[in-house]
Design a protein around this motif. Sequence first.
Motif, PDB file in Angstrom:
ATOM      1  N   GLU A   1       0.865  -1.172   0.000  1.00 38.72           N
ATOM      2  CA  GLU A   1       0.000   0.000   0.000  1.00 38.72           C
ATOM      3  C   GLU A   1       0.902   1.223   0.000  1.00 38.72           C
ATOM      4  O   GLU A   1       1.810   1.357   0.830  1.00 38.72           O
ATOM      5  N   CYS A   2       0.674   2.105  -0.951  1.00 37.98           N
ATOM      6  CA  CYS A   2       1.485   3.310  -1.107  1.00 37.98           C
ATOM      7  C   CYS A   2       0.992   4.413  -0.172  1.00 37.98           C
ATOM      8  O   CYS A   2      -0.104   4.329   0.380  1.00 37.98           O
ATOM      9  N   ALA A   3       1.808   5.454  -0.041  1.00 35.19           N
ATOM     10  CA  ALA A   3       1.477   6.567   0.847  1.00 35.19           C
ATOM     11  C   ALA A   3       0.159   7.230   0.465  1.00 35.19           C
ATOM     12  O   ALA A   3      -0.558   7.739   1.331  1.00 35.19           O
ATOM     13  N   ASP A   4      -0.185   7.208  -0.813  1.00 33.83           N
ATOM     14  CA  ASP A   4      -1.445   7.823  -1.256  1.00 33.83           C
ATOM     15  C   ASP A   4      -2.642   6.873  -1.144  1.00 33.83           C
ATOM     16  O   ASP A   4      -3.741   7.199  -1.569  1.00 33.83           O
ATOM     17  N   GLY A   5      -2.415   5.670  -0.593  1.00 35.80           N
ATOM     18  CA  GLY A   5      -3.496   4.705  -0.411  1.00 35.80           C
ATOM     19  C   GLY A   5      -3.680   3.749  -1.572  1.00 35.80           C
ATOM     20  O   GLY A   5      -4.461   2.801  -1.485  1.00 35.80           O
ATOM     21  N   SER A   6      -2.972   3.955  -2.662  1.00 33.63           N
ATOM     22  CA  SER A   6      -3.088   3.052  -3.808  1.00 33.63           C
ATOM     23  C   SER A   6      -2.355   1.744  -3.512  1.00 33.63           C
ATOM     24  O   SER A   6      -1.529   1.666  -2.599  1.00 33.63           O
ATOM     25  N   LEU A   7      -2.675   0.728  -4.296  1.00 35.15           N
ATOM     26  CA  LEU A   7      -2.102  -0.609  -4.104  1.00 35.15           C
ATOM     27  C   LEU A   7      -1.237  -0.973  -5.308  1.00 35.15           C
ATOM     28  O   LEU A   7      -1.620  -0.718  -6.447  1.00 35.15           O
ATOM     29  N   TYR A   8      -0.081  -1.579  -5.035  1.00 32.24           N
ATOM     30  CA  TYR A   8       0.819  -2.034  -6.089  1.00 32.24           C
ATOM     31  C   TYR A   8       1.067  -3.521  -5.881  1.00 32.24           C
ATOM     32  O   TYR A   8       1.383  -3.954  -4.765  1.00 32.24           O
ATOM     33  N   THR A   9       0.946  -4.294  -6.944  1.00 27.93           N
ATOM     34  CA  THR A   9       1.145  -5.743  -6.889  1.00 27.93           C
ATOM     35  C   THR A   9       2.384  -6.118  -7.682  1.00 27.93           C
ATOM     36  O   THR A   9       2.607  -5.605  -8.778  1.00 27.93           O
ATOM     37  N   GLY A  10       3.187  -7.033  -7.129  1.00 29.31           N
ATOM     38  CA  GLY A  10       4.382  -7.488  -7.832  1.00 29.31           C
ATOM     39  C   GLY A  10       4.771  -8.885  -7.401  1.00 29.31           C
ATOM     40  O   GLY A  10       4.101  -9.510  -6.571  1.00 29.31           O
ATOM     41  N   ILE A  11       5.881  -9.379  -7.975  1.00 26.64           N
ATOM     42  CA  ILE A  11       6.430 -10.678  -7.580  1.00 26.64           C
ATOM     43  C   ILE A  11       7.908 -10.497  -7.267  1.00 26.64           C
ATOM     44  O   ILE A  11       8.567  -9.592  -7.782  1.00 26.64           O
ATOM     45  N   THR A  12       8.423 -11.366  -6.415  1.00 19.83           N
ATOM     46  CA  THR A  12       9.826 -11.316  -6.031  1.00 19.83           C
ATOM     47  C   THR A  12      10.232 -12.633  -5.385  1.00 19.83           C
ATOM     48  O   THR A  12       9.373 -13.431  -5.011  1.00 19.83           O
ATOM     49  N   THR A  13      11.531 -12.821  -5.228  1.00 18.44           N
ATOM     50  CA  THR A  13      12.043 -13.970  -4.477  1.00 18.44           C
ATOM     51  C   THR A  13      12.437 -13.556  -3.065  1.00 18.44           C
ATOM     52  O   THR A  13      12.718 -14.406  -2.225  1.00 18.44           O
ATOM     53  N   ASN A  14      12.465 -12.253  -2.804  1.00 21.46           N
ATOM     54  CA  ASN A  14      12.892 -11.761  -1.499  1.00 21.46           C
ATOM     55  C   ASN A  14      12.027 -10.555  -1.128  1.00 21.46           C
ATOM     56  O   ASN A  14      12.267  -9.441  -1.598  1.00 21.46           O
ATOM     57  N   ILE A  15      11.039 -10.783  -0.295  1.00 23.31           N
ATOM     58  CA  ILE A  15      10.073  -9.743   0.068  1.00 23.31           C
ATOM     59  C   ILE A  15      10.756  -8.569   0.772  1.00 23.31           C
ATOM     60  O   ILE A  15      10.517  -7.408   0.424  1.00 23.31           O
ATOM     61  N   GLN A  16      11.579  -8.859   1.764  1.00 20.68           N
ATOM     62  CA  GLN A  16      12.213  -7.792   2.542  1.00 20.68           C
ATOM     63  C   GLN A  16      13.049  -6.883   1.643  1.00 20.68           C
ATOM     64  O   GLN A  16      12.940  -5.655   1.714  1.00 20.68           O
ATOM     65  N   ARG A  17      13.857  -7.475   0.767  1.00 15.26           N
ATOM     66  CA  ARG A  17      14.678  -6.688  -0.151  1.00 15.26           C
ATOM     67  C   ARG A  17      13.814  -5.832  -1.064  1.00 15.26           C
ATOM     68  O   ARG A  17      14.079  -4.648  -1.270  1.00 15.26           O
ATOM     69  N   ARG A  18      12.744  -6.429  -1.584  1.00 15.84           N
ATOM     70  CA  ARG A  18      11.910  -5.716  -2.554  1.00 15.84           C
ATOM     71  C   ARG A  18      11.183  -4.529  -1.918  1.00 15.84           C
ATOM     72  O   ARG A  18      11.093  -3.452  -2.520  1.00 15.84           O
ATOM     73  N   VAL A  19      10.685  -4.700  -0.704  1.00 14.18           N
ATOM     74  CA  VAL A  19      10.012  -3.587  -0.031  1.00 14.18           C
ATOM     75  C   VAL A  19      11.027  -2.467   0.250  1.00 14.18           C
ATOM     76  O   VAL A  19      10.718  -1.289   0.064  1.00 14.18           O
ATOM     77  N   LEU A  20      12.231  -2.830   0.657  1.00 16.01           N
ATOM     78  CA  LEU A  20      13.276  -1.816   0.850  1.00 16.01           C
ATOM     79  C   LEU A  20      13.570  -1.087  -0.454  1.00 16.01           C
ATOM     80  O   LEU A  20      13.754   0.137  -0.468  1.00 16.01           O
ATOM     81  N   GLU A  21      13.625  -1.834  -1.557  1.00 17.67           N
ATOM     82  CA  GLU A  21      13.845  -1.196  -2.866  1.00 17.67           C
ATOM     83  C   GLU A  21      12.708  -0.231  -3.195  1.00 17.67           C
ATOM     84  O   GLU A  21      12.961   0.876  -3.676  1.00 17.67           O
ATOM     85  N   HIS A  22      11.483  -0.647  -2.937  1.00 18.40           N
ATOM     86  CA  HIS A  22      10.344   0.238  -3.215  1.00 18.40           C
ATOM     87  C   HIS A  22      10.452   1.530  -2.395  1.00 18.40           C
ATOM     88  O   HIS A  22      10.072   2.598  -2.875  1.00 18.40           O
ATOM     89  N   ASN A  23      10.961   1.425  -1.189  1.00 25.37           N
ATOM     90  CA  ASN A  23      11.017   2.593  -0.314  1.00 25.37           C
ATOM     91  C   ASN A  23      12.254   3.469  -0.485  1.00 25.37           C
ATOM     92  O   ASN A  23      12.172   4.681  -0.281  1.00 25.37           O
ATOM     93  N   TYR A  24      13.388   2.881  -0.861  1.00 20.08           N
ATOM     94  CA  TYR A  24      14.638   3.641  -0.807  1.00 20.08           C
ATOM     95  C   TYR A  24      15.491   3.610  -2.074  1.00 20.08           C
ATOM     96  O   TYR A  24      16.410   4.402  -2.195  1.00 20.08           O
ATOM     97  N   SER A  25      15.228   2.725  -2.995  1.00 23.31           N
ATOM     98  CA  SER A  25      16.150   2.494  -4.100  1.00 23.31           C
ATOM     99  C   SER A  25      15.643   3.040  -5.431  1.00 23.31           C
ATOM    100  O   SER A  25      14.440   3.191  -5.640  1.00 23.31           O
ATOM    101  N   PHE A  26      16.580   3.298  -6.322  1.00 26.81           N
ATOM    102  CA  PHE A  26      16.216   3.647  -7.693  1.00 26.81           C
ATOM    103  C   PHE A  26      15.673   2.425  -8.427  1.00 26.81           C
ATOM    104  O   PHE A  26      15.114   2.548  -9.514  1.00 26.81           O
ATOM    105  N   LYS A  27      15.823   1.233  -7.854  1.00 27.94           N
ATOM    106  CA  LYS A  27      15.310   0.001  -8.460  1.00 27.94           C
ATOM    107  C   LYS A  27      13.809  -0.180  -8.222  1.00 27.94           C
ATOM    108  O   LYS A  27      13.212  -1.131  -8.684  1.00 27.94           O
ATOM    109  N   ALA A  28      13.218   0.750  -7.484  1.00 27.64           N
ATOM    110  CA  ALA A  28      11.777   0.668  -7.227  1.00 27.64           C
ATOM    111  C   ALA A  28      11.014   0.794  -8.536  1.00 27.64           C
ATOM    112  O   ALA A  28      11.485   1.414  -9.497  1.00 27.64           O
ATOM    113  N   ALA A  29       9.838   0.219  -8.567  1.00 26.30           N
ATOM    114  CA  ALA A  29       8.971   0.384  -9.729  1.00 26.30           C
ATOM    115  C   ALA A  29       8.672   1.870  -9.893  1.00 26.30           C
ATOM    116  O   ALA A  29       8.544   2.608  -8.906  1.00 26.30           O
ATOM    117  N   LYS A  30       8.581   2.308 -11.119  1.00 28.44           N
ATOM    118  CA  LYS A  30       8.314   3.723 -11.399  1.00 28.44           C
ATOM    119  C   LYS A  30       7.059   4.191 -10.655  1.00 28.44           C
ATOM    120  O   LYS A  30       7.009   5.303 -10.129  1.00 28.44           O
TER     121      LYS A  30
END
Length: 107
Positions: free
Chosen positions: A31-60
Amino acid sequence: KIALWMTIFYTAWRLFEILILKEEWYVYIVECADGSLYTGITTNIQRRVLEHNYSFKAAKYTRSRRPVRLVYRKEYENRSKASKEEARIKRLRRDQKKELIREGQIT
């Protein structure tokens, strides 16, 4: 004899894949800060959530809607099954996704 060796090799390879190369795949919803929902797949949940929050590797989509919060995850045995479930979830209406989150593995 060749057929026997091929069977043995194939069985050994499958055991190797299952025991050593096994890689779990997850479908997740954040759930994004604006309340919207984003769905994805990964092999490592913790890494991916960190990427979404802090990395340039986050989904646009999530880069401009930080921070995100993990609200749903479910494990699948391979990428194919996870991808099919991701596509199914992405087709759901928002209220259906919210119901899935309520009923599912909430983190």
